[in-house]
Design a protein around this motif. Structure first.
Motif, PDB file in Angstrom:
ATOM      1  N   UNK A   1      34.871  44.451 -30.576  1.00 15.90           N
ATOM      2  CA  UNK A   1      35.814  44.410 -29.465  1.00 15.90           C
ATOM      3  C   UNK A   1      35.711  43.023 -28.848  1.00 15.90           C
ATOM      4  N   UNK A   2      36.735  42.203 -29.071  1.00 14.74           N
ATOM      5  CA  UNK A   2      36.758  40.856 -28.502  1.00 14.74           C
ATOM      6  C   UNK A   2      37.596  40.903 -27.227  1.00 14.74           C
ATOM      7  N   UNK A   3      37.030  40.428 -26.136  1.00 13.83           N
ATOM      8  CA  UNK A   3      37.712  40.452 -24.844  1.00 13.83           C
ATOM      9  C   UNK A   3      37.953  39.012 -24.406  1.00 13.83           C
ATOM     10  N   UNK A   4      39.215  38.665 -24.195  1.00 16.23           N
ATOM     11  CA  UNK A   4      39.564  37.316 -23.752  1.00 16.23           C
ATOM     12  C   UNK A   4      39.478  37.265 -22.233  1.00 16.23           C
ATOM     13  N   UNK A   5      38.509  36.496 -21.723  1.00 14.47           N
ATOM     14  CA  UNK A   5      38.260  36.378 -20.294  1.00 14.47           C
ATOM     15  C   UNK A   5      38.323  34.918 -19.886  1.00 14.47           C
ATOM     16  N   UNK A   6      39.144  34.612 -18.895  1.00 11.10           N
ATOM     17  CA  UNK A   6      39.377  33.222 -18.518  1.00 11.10           C
ATOM     18  C   UNK A   6      39.698  32.408 -19.766  1.00 11.10           C
ATOM     19  N   UNK A   7      40.607  32.947 -20.558  1.00  6.51           N
ATOM     20  CA  UNK A   7      40.949  32.371 -21.852  1.00  6.51           C
ATOM     21  C   UNK A   7      42.351  31.770 -21.815  1.00  6.51           C
ATOM     22  N   UNK A   8      42.480  30.609 -22.441  1.00  4.51           N
ATOM     23  CA  UNK A   8      43.776  29.991 -22.675  1.00  4.51           C
ATOM     24  C   UNK A   8      43.727  29.304 -24.023  1.00  4.51           C
ATOM     25  N   UNK A   9      44.700  29.560 -24.877  1.00  7.57           N
ATOM     26  CA  UNK A   9      44.644  29.053 -26.244  1.00  7.57           C
ATOM     27  C   UNK A   9      44.735  27.533 -26.303  1.00  7.57           C
ATOM     28  N   UNK A  10      45.537  26.927 -25.441  1.00  9.98           N
ATOM     29  CA  UNK A  10      45.640  25.465 -25.458  1.00  9.98           C
ATOM     30  C   UNK A  10      44.298  24.826 -25.132  1.00  9.98           C
ATOM     31  N   UNK A  11      43.609  25.365 -24.126  1.00 11.87           N
ATOM     32  CA  UNK A  11      42.297  24.831 -23.776  1.00 11.87           C
ATOM     33  C   UNK A  11      41.303  25.066 -24.906  1.00 11.87           C
ATOM     34  N   UNK A  12      41.393  26.203 -25.564  1.00 12.64           N
ATOM     35  CA  UNK A  12      40.538  26.478 -26.716  1.00 12.64           C
ATOM     36  C   UNK A  12      40.719  25.412 -27.794  1.00 12.64           C
ATOM     37  N   UNK A  13      41.974  25.039 -28.063  1.00  9.56           N
ATOM     38  CA  UNK A  13      42.257  24.016 -29.069  1.00  9.56           C
ATOM     39  C   UNK A  13      41.756  22.651 -28.618  1.00  9.56           C
ATOM     40  N   UNK A  14      41.921  22.342 -27.331  1.00  9.16           N
ATOM     41  CA  UNK A  14      41.424  21.064 -26.804  1.00  9.16           C
ATOM     42  C   UNK A  14      39.911  20.986 -26.962  1.00  9.16           C
ATOM     43  N   UNK A  15      39.213  22.050 -26.604  1.00  4.96           N
ATOM     44  CA  UNK A  15      37.756  22.045 -26.712  1.00  4.96           C
ATOM     45  C   UNK A  15      37.308  21.915 -28.170  1.00  4.96           C
ATOM     46  N   UNK A  16      38.018  22.561 -29.071  1.00  4.03           N
ATOM     47  CA  UNK A  16      37.681  22.441 -30.497  1.00  4.03           C
ATOM     48  C   UNK A  16      37.864  21.008 -30.971  1.00  4.03           C
ATOM     49  N   UNK A  17      38.960  20.377 -30.532  1.00  5.54           N
ATOM     50  CA  UNK A  17      39.207  18.977 -30.906  1.00  5.54           C
ATOM     51  C   UNK A  17      38.128  18.075 -30.329  1.00  5.54           C
ATOM     52  N   UNK A  18      37.715  18.342 -29.089  1.00  3.75           N
ATOM     53  CA  UNK A  18      36.662  17.531 -28.469  1.00  3.75           C
ATOM     54  C   UNK A  18      35.341  17.680 -29.213  1.00  3.75           C
ATOM     55  N   UNK A  19      35.035  18.898 -29.626  1.00  3.81           N
ATOM     56  CA  UNK A  19      33.801  19.140 -30.376  1.00  3.81           C
ATOM     57  C   UNK A  19      33.791  18.355 -31.684  1.00  3.81           C
ATOM     58  N   UNK A  20      34.894  18.385 -32.397  1.00  2.81           N
ATOM     59  CA  UNK A  20      34.976  17.664 -33.670  1.00  2.81           C
ATOM     60  C   UNK A  20      34.963  16.154 -33.451  1.00  2.81           C
TER      61      UNK A  20
END
Length: 255
Positions: free
Chosen positions: A148-167
Motif C-alpha cells: 500500500x503506497x500512500x502519497x503524502x505531501x507528494x507532487x510529481x513535478x517535484x519528484x522529477x526535479x529531485x530525481x534530476x538533482x540526485x543524478x
C-alpha cells in the motif's frame, strides 16, 4: 486517455457478477486519485471532514478488494503538495484522520502481510504524525503479500526535479558520467523505484486530469475516469475498473 464511465456504464448495472477481471489479467499496480470527498459531504449538508472520514472507509474497502483480486500494489493519492493551500482546519482534520487510520488499521495491515510505503515528503508534518508514519513503514517493511503506497505531501513535478538533482549530483562527483543518465537511471531515482510499473490509474468524481500525480509513471498506464465520488467508491467499483482494464488492448506504442 480513458473514457469516462458513469455508474450506469459499470458492468454491475448490466447484470454482471461482481468478480475480478477475466481474460486480460489483473493489473500489478493500481493508483487512485481519490477525488470528491468535499462534494460528497456538501451534497449531504455535512462538513468536509465527514467526507474525508467516509473517504477513509472507502480506502479500506478498496484496499481489501484489491488484495482479493491479486493486485500487487495499490497507490493512493492522500495529500498532495498543493493541498497545503486548503484551510488550516481542513488540513488539521486530514492529519488527524491519517493518525486515526494508522492507529486503527496498522495491526490488521501488518497481520495481512501488507507493506506500507510512502511517496513524497511526510517529514514536514507534525512530529507526532511523522513518527506514526515512520513506525508504520518500519513495522510493515518486510511484508510481501501486497504494498500500500500512500502519497503524502507528494507532487510529481517535484519528484522529477529531485530525481534530476540526485543524478546531477552523482555526475558532478564523478560517480556516474552524464551519458549514463537515461530513462532507467531516472526511474531508479523516483519514489516509486521499488514498485511494479503502473498499469492502471483511476480518478474518481468525474474530473479528467492527473493533478501532478505520477506523471512519469503514467506514461503507458491505462487511465480510467469515473463519475463516482470517492466516498461512494467501493469494492464493486474497483472490480468494475479491473474488468475494464482487462478488456483493453495495451499496445505500448507498438502499433
Amino acid at each position: 486517455m480513458g473514457k469516462a464511465a458513469s455508474a450506469s456504464q459499470r458492468p454491475e448495472a448490466e447484470g454482471a457478477e461482481a468478480q475480478g477481471p477475466a481474460g486480460g489479467g489483473v493489473p500489478r499496480h493500481v493508483a487512485i486519485i481519490m477525488d470528491g470527498n468535499g462534494r460528497w459531504a456538501k451534497a449531504r449538508g455535512l462538513p468536509r471532514a465527514a467526507g474525508h472520514r467516509q473517504g477513509a472507509e472507502a480506502a479500506r474497502k478498496v484496499l481489501r478488494a484489491a488484495g482479493e483480486a491479486g493486485v500487487e500494489c495499490l497507490t493512493l493519492y492522500a495529500f498532495s503538495s498543493e493541498n497545503w493551500r486548503r484551510p488550516e482546519d481542513e488540513i488539521n482534520d486530514l492529519m488527524g484522520l491519517l493518525r486515526l487510520y494508522i492507529a486503527r488499521e496498522l495491526g490488521a495491515l501488518h497481520k495481512e502481510g501488507i507493506r506500507i510505503k510512502i511517496l513524497g515528503d511526510h517529514g514536514v508534518f507534525s512530529p507526532e504524525t511523522a513518527r506514526m508514519v515512520d513506525e508504520a513503514v518500519a513495522k510493515t517493511a518486510n511484508n510481501q503479500r501486497m504494498t500500500l503506497a500512500i502519497a503524502l505531501n507528494y507532487g510529481s513535478r517535484l519528484e522529477l526535479v529531485k530525481a534530476a538533482q540526485t543524478l546531477a549530483a552523482r555526475a558532478a562527483t564523478g560517480e556516474i558520467a552524464p551519458s549514463d543518465i537515461d530513462e532507467a537511471a531516472l526511474e531508479a531515482s523516483l519514489d516509486t523505484a521499488d514498485l511494479p510499473p503502473l498499469d492502471l490509474l483511476i480518478r474518481t468524481s468525474g474530473e479528467h486530469r492527473l493533478s501532478n500525480f505520477l506523471l512519469w509513471q503514467a506514461a503507458y498506464a491505462e487511465l480510467l475516469f469515473v463519475d463516482t465520488l470517492w466516498p461512494d467508491f467501493d469494492g464493486d467499483a474497483l472490480r468494475a475498473a479491473l474488468r475494464a482494464f482487462a478488456g483493453r488492448e495495451r499496445r505500448f506504442g507498438g502499433r
